[in-house]
Design a protein around this motif. Structure first.
Motif, PDB file in Angstrom:
ATOM      1  N   GLU A 130     -23.669 -67.624 -66.581  1.00 29.54           N
ATOM      2  CA  GLU A 130     -22.703 -67.334 -67.352  1.00 29.54           C
ATOM      3  C   GLU A 130     -22.081 -66.504 -66.496  1.00 29.54           C
ATOM      4  O   GLU A 130     -21.447 -65.947 -66.311  1.00 29.54           O
ATOM      5  N   ASN A 131     -23.387 -65.204 -66.202  1.00 23.71           N
ATOM      6  CA  ASN A 131     -22.739 -63.897 -65.591  1.00 23.71           C
ATOM      7  C   ASN A 131     -23.661 -63.283 -64.511  1.00 23.71           C
ATOM      8  O   ASN A 131     -24.567 -63.923 -64.831  1.00 23.71           O
ATOM      9  N   HIS A 132     -23.203 -62.733 -63.454  1.00 26.61           N
ATOM     10  CA  HIS A 132     -24.342 -62.848 -62.939  1.00 26.61           C
ATOM     11  C   HIS A 132     -23.891 -60.754 -62.309  1.00 26.61           C
ATOM     12  O   HIS A 132     -23.638 -60.391 -62.480  1.00 26.61           O
ATOM     13  N   ASP A 133     -25.004 -59.744 -62.642  1.00 28.01           N
ATOM     14  CA  ASP A 133     -25.230 -58.533 -62.626  1.00 28.01           C
ATOM     15  C   ASP A 133     -25.705 -58.060 -61.523  1.00 28.01           C
ATOM     16  O   ASP A 133     -27.050 -57.550 -61.240  1.00 28.01           O
ATOM     17  N   ALA A 134     -25.155 -58.313 -59.756  1.00 22.58           N
ATOM     18  CA  ALA A 134     -25.812 -58.274 -58.607  1.00 22.58           C
ATOM     19  C   ALA A 134     -26.111 -56.515 -58.708  1.00 22.58           C
ATOM     20  O   ALA A 134     -27.405 -56.460 -57.692  1.00 22.58           O
ATOM     21  N   ALA A 135     -25.858 -55.535 -59.378  1.00 26.61           N
ATOM     22  CA  ALA A 135     -26.413 -53.787 -58.619  1.00 26.61           C
ATOM     23  C   ALA A 135     -27.984 -54.418 -60.042  1.00 26.61           C
ATOM     24  O   ALA A 135     -28.249 -53.134 -59.086  1.00 26.61           O
ATOM     25  N   ASN A 136     -27.837 -54.843 -61.028  1.00 26.92           N
ATOM     26  CA  ASN A 136     -29.229 -54.736 -61.427  1.00 26.92           C
ATOM     27  C   ASN A 136     -30.036 -56.139 -60.995  1.00 26.92           C
ATOM     28  O   ASN A 136     -30.888 -56.655 -62.204  1.00 26.92           O
ATOM     29  N   THR A 137     -29.990 -56.957 -60.398  1.00 24.83           N
ATOM     30  CA  THR A 137     -30.310 -58.311 -59.996  1.00 24.83           C
ATOM     31  C   THR A 137     -30.957 -59.215 -61.186  1.00 24.83           C
ATOM     32  O   THR A 137     -31.190 -59.990 -61.697  1.00 24.83           O
ATOM     33  N   LEU A 138     -29.408 -59.062 -62.519  1.00 24.35           N
ATOM     34  CA  LEU A 138     -29.811 -60.842 -63.452  1.00 24.35           C
ATOM     35  C   LEU A 138     -28.829 -61.033 -63.426  1.00 24.35           C
ATOM     36  O   LEU A 138     -27.373 -60.856 -62.903  1.00 24.35           O
ATOM     37  N   ILE A 139     -29.132 -62.324 -63.325  1.00 22.06           N
ATOM     38  CA  ILE A 139     -28.786 -63.611 -63.763  1.00 22.06           C
ATOM     39  C   ILE A 139     -28.927 -64.219 -64.766  1.00 22.06           C
ATOM     40  O   ILE A 139     -29.304 -64.367 -65.768  1.00 22.06           O
ATOM     41  N   ARG A 140     -27.614 -64.697 -65.986  1.00 22.63           N
ATOM     42  CA  ARG A 140     -27.228 -64.946 -67.109  1.00 22.63           C
ATOM     43  C   ARG A 140     -27.571 -66.489 -66.938  1.00 22.63           C
ATOM     44  O   ARG A 140     -25.692 -66.532 -66.822  1.00 22.63           O
ATOM     45  N   ILE A 141     -28.291 -67.372 -67.493  1.00 16.54           N
ATOM     46  CA  ILE A 141     -27.837 -68.675 -67.455  1.00 16.54           C
ATOM     47  C   ILE A 141     -27.184 -69.051 -68.525  1.00 16.54           C
ATOM     48  O   ILE A 141     -27.233 -68.432 -69.329  1.00 16.54           O
ATOM     49  N   ASN A 142     -26.687 -69.962 -68.857  1.00 20.24           N
ATOM     50  CA  ASN A 142     -25.719 -71.035 -70.260  1.00 20.24           C
ATOM     51  C   ASN A 142     -26.749 -72.074 -71.058  1.00 20.24           C
ATOM     52  O   ASN A 142     -26.591 -72.245 -71.946  1.00 20.24           O
ATOM     53  N   SER A 143     -28.035 -72.026 -70.732  1.00 23.22           N
ATOM     54  CA  SER A 143     -28.750 -73.137 -71.195  1.00 23.22           C
ATOM     55  C   SER A 143     -30.101 -72.160 -71.509  1.00 23.22           C
ATOM     56  O   SER A 143     -30.578 -71.128 -70.906  1.00 23.22           O
ATOM     57  N   THR A 144     -30.972 -72.260 -73.052  1.00 20.62           N
ATOM     58  CA  THR A 144     -31.970 -72.248 -73.381  1.00 20.62           C
ATOM     59  C   THR A 144     -32.954 -73.051 -72.739  1.00 20.62           C
ATOM     60  O   THR A 144     -34.011 -72.272 -73.816  1.00 20.62           O
ATOM     61  N   THR A 145     -32.881 -74.207 -72.682  1.00 18.28           N
ATOM     62  CA  THR A 145     -33.654 -74.950 -72.196  1.00 18.28           C
ATOM     63  C   THR A 145     -34.019 -75.220 -70.560  1.00 18.28           C
ATOM     64  O   THR A 145     -33.578 -76.217 -70.524  1.00 18.28           O
ATOM     65  N   SER A 146     -33.723 -74.549 -70.029  1.00 15.50           N
ATOM     66  CA  SER A 146     -33.684 -74.378 -68.694  1.00 15.50           C
ATOM     67  C   SER A 146     -35.180 -75.408 -67.727  1.00 15.50           C
ATOM     68  O   SER A 146     -35.585 -75.575 -66.591  1.00 15.50           O
ATOM     69  N   GLY A 147     -36.658 -74.682 -68.261  1.00 17.15           N
ATOM     70  CA  GLY A 147     -37.101 -75.008 -68.116  1.00 17.15           C
ATOM     71  C   GLY A 147     -37.887 -73.994 -66.462  1.00 17.15           C
ATOM     72  O   GLY A 147     -39.268 -74.197 -65.894  1.00 17.15           O
ATOM     73  N   LEU A 148     -37.012 -72.985 -66.506  1.00 23.24           N
ATOM     74  CA  LEU A 148     -37.536 -72.767 -65.419  1.00 23.24           C
ATOM     75  C   LEU A 148     -38.647 -71.294 -65.723  1.00 23.24           C
ATOM     76  O   LEU A 148     -38.804 -71.288 -67.176  1.00 23.24           O
ATOM     77  N   ILE A 149     -39.552 -70.907 -65.070  1.00 18.78           N
ATOM     78  CA  ILE A 149     -39.820 -69.922 -65.486  1.00 18.78           C
ATOM     79  C   ILE A 149     -40.419 -68.949 -63.861  1.00 18.78           C
ATOM     80  O   ILE A 149     -40.028 -69.063 -62.992  1.00 18.78           O
ATOM     81  N   VAL A 150     -41.576 -67.588 -63.763  1.00 18.50           N
ATOM     82  CA  VAL A 150     -41.358 -66.890 -62.979  1.00 18.50           C
ATOM     83  C   VAL A 150     -42.035 -67.220 -61.740  1.00 18.50           C
ATOM     84  O   VAL A 150     -43.143 -68.826 -61.719  1.00 18.50           O
ATOM     85  N   ASN A 151     -41.862 -66.695 -60.628  1.00 22.02           N
ATOM     86  CA  ASN A 151     -41.982 -67.809 -59.254  1.00 22.02           C
ATOM     87  C   ASN A 151     -41.249 -68.935 -58.762  1.00 22.02           C
ATOM     88  O   ASN A 151     -41.405 -68.957 -57.799  1.00 22.02           O
ATOM     89  N   ASP A 152     -40.648 -69.213 -59.761  1.00 19.52           N
ATOM     90  CA  ASP A 152     -39.905 -70.543 -59.050  1.00 19.52           C
ATOM     91  C   ASP A 152     -38.916 -69.832 -58.073  1.00 19.52           C
ATOM     92  O   ASP A 152     -37.777 -68.468 -58.165  1.00 19.52           O
ATOM     93  N   VAL A 153     -38.955 -70.673 -57.152  1.00 23.19           N
ATOM     94  CA  VAL A 153     -37.472 -70.779 -56.102  1.00 23.19           C
ATOM     95  C   VAL A 153     -36.163 -71.248 -56.195  1.00 23.19           C
ATOM     96  O   VAL A 153     -36.517 -72.724 -56.481  1.00 23.19           O
ATOM     97  N   LEU A 154     -35.431 -71.198 -56.330  1.00 28.96           N
ATOM     98  CA  LEU A 154     -33.690 -71.125 -57.083  1.00 28.96           C
ATOM     99  C   LEU A 154     -32.838 -71.178 -55.829  1.00 28.96           C
ATOM    100  O   LEU A 154     -33.353 -70.227 -54.587  1.00 28.96           O
ATOM    101  N   VAL A 155     -31.736 -71.419 -56.249  1.00 31.64           N
ATOM    102  CA  VAL A 155     -30.624 -71.802 -55.057  1.00 31.64           C
ATOM    103  C   VAL A 155     -29.267 -71.651 -55.884  1.00 31.64           C
ATOM    104  O   VAL A 155     -29.244 -72.295 -56.508  1.00 31.64           O
ATOM    105  N   MET A 156     -28.924 -70.920 -55.197  1.00 30.02           N
ATOM    106  CA  MET A 156     -27.641 -70.725 -56.155  1.00 30.02           C
ATOM    107  C   MET A 156     -26.521 -70.163 -55.644  1.00 30.02           C
ATOM    108  O   MET A 156     -26.377 -69.672 -53.803  1.00 30.02           O
ATOM    109  N   CYS A 157     -25.483 -71.098 -55.591  1.00 31.68           N
ATOM    110  CA  CYS A 157     -23.830 -71.404 -54.940  1.00 31.68           C
ATOM    111  C   CYS A 157     -23.119 -71.310 -55.245  1.00 31.68           C
ATOM    112  O   CYS A 157     -22.532 -71.801 -56.447  1.00 31.68           O
TER     113      CYS A 157
END
Length: 329
Positions: A130-157
Motif C-alpha cells: 500500500e505504501n513504503h516509508d523508507a526513512a522509517n523502514t515501514l511497509i504497509r500491506i493491503n491485506s489483514t490476512t497475510s499470514g506474515l510473522i516476525v523473522n519472515d524473509v521477504l522479497v519486495m520488487c
C-alpha cells in the motif's frame, strides 16, 4: 482297486497338485513383481513432479527486475547460511558440501556420492504494497490476512529491482512491516533497500529506496533436494528429502519419497547444447535446464531372480529434463 492302481492314482494326484502349486507360486511372484514395478514408477512420478515444480520456478522474483537483486540480509551472522546468498539455482556434486545438510550415515543425512540441488524463488502470488516509508523502514500491506510473522524473509520488487530482507516487526492490525537492522537471525545488515547494496558495516543506513504502491511482496522460497538415509534398512534405507525455509526463517526437513537410491543431476547453460556436471558449470545465472536422473529401488525384497543384488529389490533408472521458466525464450 489294486495296489498298483492306487499308487498310479496317487502319483497322478501329486503331479496335478504340484502343477497347481507351481501356477500359484508363479502368479504370486508375478503379482509381487508388478507391485514392485508399480512402487518404483509411482515413486519416480511423485519425485519428478515435486522437484520439477521447484526447479521450474528457480530464480523467479515476481517482477521483471532484470536480475537486479538488493539482498540486505546479514550474510556473516551465525547459523546456517546456505539460503542467504541469492543465486536462484545451484547444484552440488556427490562429494561437494551444500551447507544445508551433512554428508553422513545418520537419519536424514545426505548419502555420499549422490548429487544435491538448491533452488530459490518466491512463494505464492504475494501481496500488494500500500505504501513504503523508507526513512522509517515501514511497509504497509493491503491485506489483514497475510499470514506474515516476525523473522519472515521477504522479497519486495518493482520493475526497477527486487529487495530481500527480514521482517523485524509485524503488526497485523495496522498491517505494518518493519525492516530494521540487528533484529532476528540472520537479521538485516542495512536499512535501505536500494540497489546495489553498498559495501558498508552492518547496522548502517545503506542505500535508501522507496518502493511505490502496488509493488509486490512475497516470502522467499529456498529449498535443497537430496537423497538421505531414512533409517529403515528393511525398506532399502534411502529416501528423497528436501530442506525448505518455512515461516519465520525456520528450516524444515521433510522425507518426500522413499525408495530413491540415487540422484544425479546435470545442467545446461545458455549457449550450450550439452548438459554438464555441477563442478564444471561456469555461470549459475546462465543455467536454463536441469537433467534429473533418479535410481529407484522397490521396498519389497526378493522380487528379482538375483537376491544377492540389492536384496532382490527391483531397480529402475528414470530421467527427466526440466526447463527454468524465466530463463528460456
Amino acid at each position: 482297486m489294486t495296489l498298483i492302481e492306487l499308487m498310479v492314482s496317487m502319483v497322478l494326484g501329486l503331479i496335478i497338485i504340484g502343477g497347481a502349486t507351481g501356477v500359484i507360486l508363479a502368479n504370486r511372484q508375478s503379482y509381487r513383481t508388478n507391485e514392485a514395478l508399480s512402487q518404483v514408477q509411482e515413486g519416480a512420478r511423485t519425485a519428478f513432479e515435486l522437484m520439477a515444480r521447484d526447479v521450474r520456478e528457480a530464480g523467479i522474483m515476481g517482477c521483471d527486475s532484470r536480475g537486479r537483486i538488493a539482498n540486505v540480509l546479514n550474510l556473516t551472522a551465525p547459523g546456517s547460511s546456505w539460503w542467504r546468498t541469492w543465486v536462484g539455482i545451484m547444484g552440488y556434486e556427490g562429494t561437494q558440501a551444500t551447507g544445508a545438510v551433512t554428508i553422513g550415515t545418520g537419519t536424514a543425512e545426505r548419502v555420499t556420492a549422490t548429487d544435491s540441488i538448491m533452488v530459490q524463488g518466491i512463494q505464492g502470488a504475494g501481496l500488494a504494497v500500500e505504501n513504503h516509508d523508507a526513512a522509517n523502514t515501514l511497509i504497509r500491506i493491503n491485506s489483514t490476512t497475510s499470514g506474515l510473522i516476525v523473522n519472515d524473509v521477504l522479497v519486495m520488487c518493482d520493475f526497477d529491482h527486487a529487495a530481500i530482507f527480514q521482517v523485524s516487526n509485524f503488526n497485523a492490525t495496522t498491517r505494518l512491516i518493519t525492516h530494521q537492522t540487528g533484529v532476528g537471525t540472520p537479521s538485516n545488515c542495512v536499512r535501505g533497500l536500494g540497489y546495489p547494496v553498498p559495501a558498508v558495516t552492518c547496522g548502517s543506513a545503506g542505500l535508501p529506496y522507496t518502493f511505490a504502491p502496488n509493488a509486490q511482496l512475497t516470502r522467499l522460497a529456498a529449498t535443497t533436494w537430496y537423497v538421505g538415509n531414512n533409517g529403515r534398512t528393511a525398506e532399502g534405507g534411502r529416501s528423497l528429502y528436501r530442506i525448505r525455509m518455512g515461516t519465520g526463517a525456520t528450516l524444515v526437513t521433510e522425507e518426500i519419497v522413499p525408495g530413491v537410491n540415487d540422484l544425479q543431476l546435470q545442467y545446461r547453460e545458455q549457449g550450450r547444447s550439452d548438459f554438464r556436471d555441477a563442478n564444471v558449470v561456469t555461470s549459475w545465472a546462465n543455467v536454463n535446464a536441469v537433467r534429473v536422473q533418479l535410481t529407484m529401488l522397490s521396498t519389497d525384497q526378493r522380487v528379482t531372480t538375483d537376491i544377492t543384488v540389492n536384496a532382490g529389490r527391483l531397480r529402475r533408472d528414470f530421467t527427466n529434463i526440466v526447463a527454468l521458466r524465466n530463463r528460456v525464450p
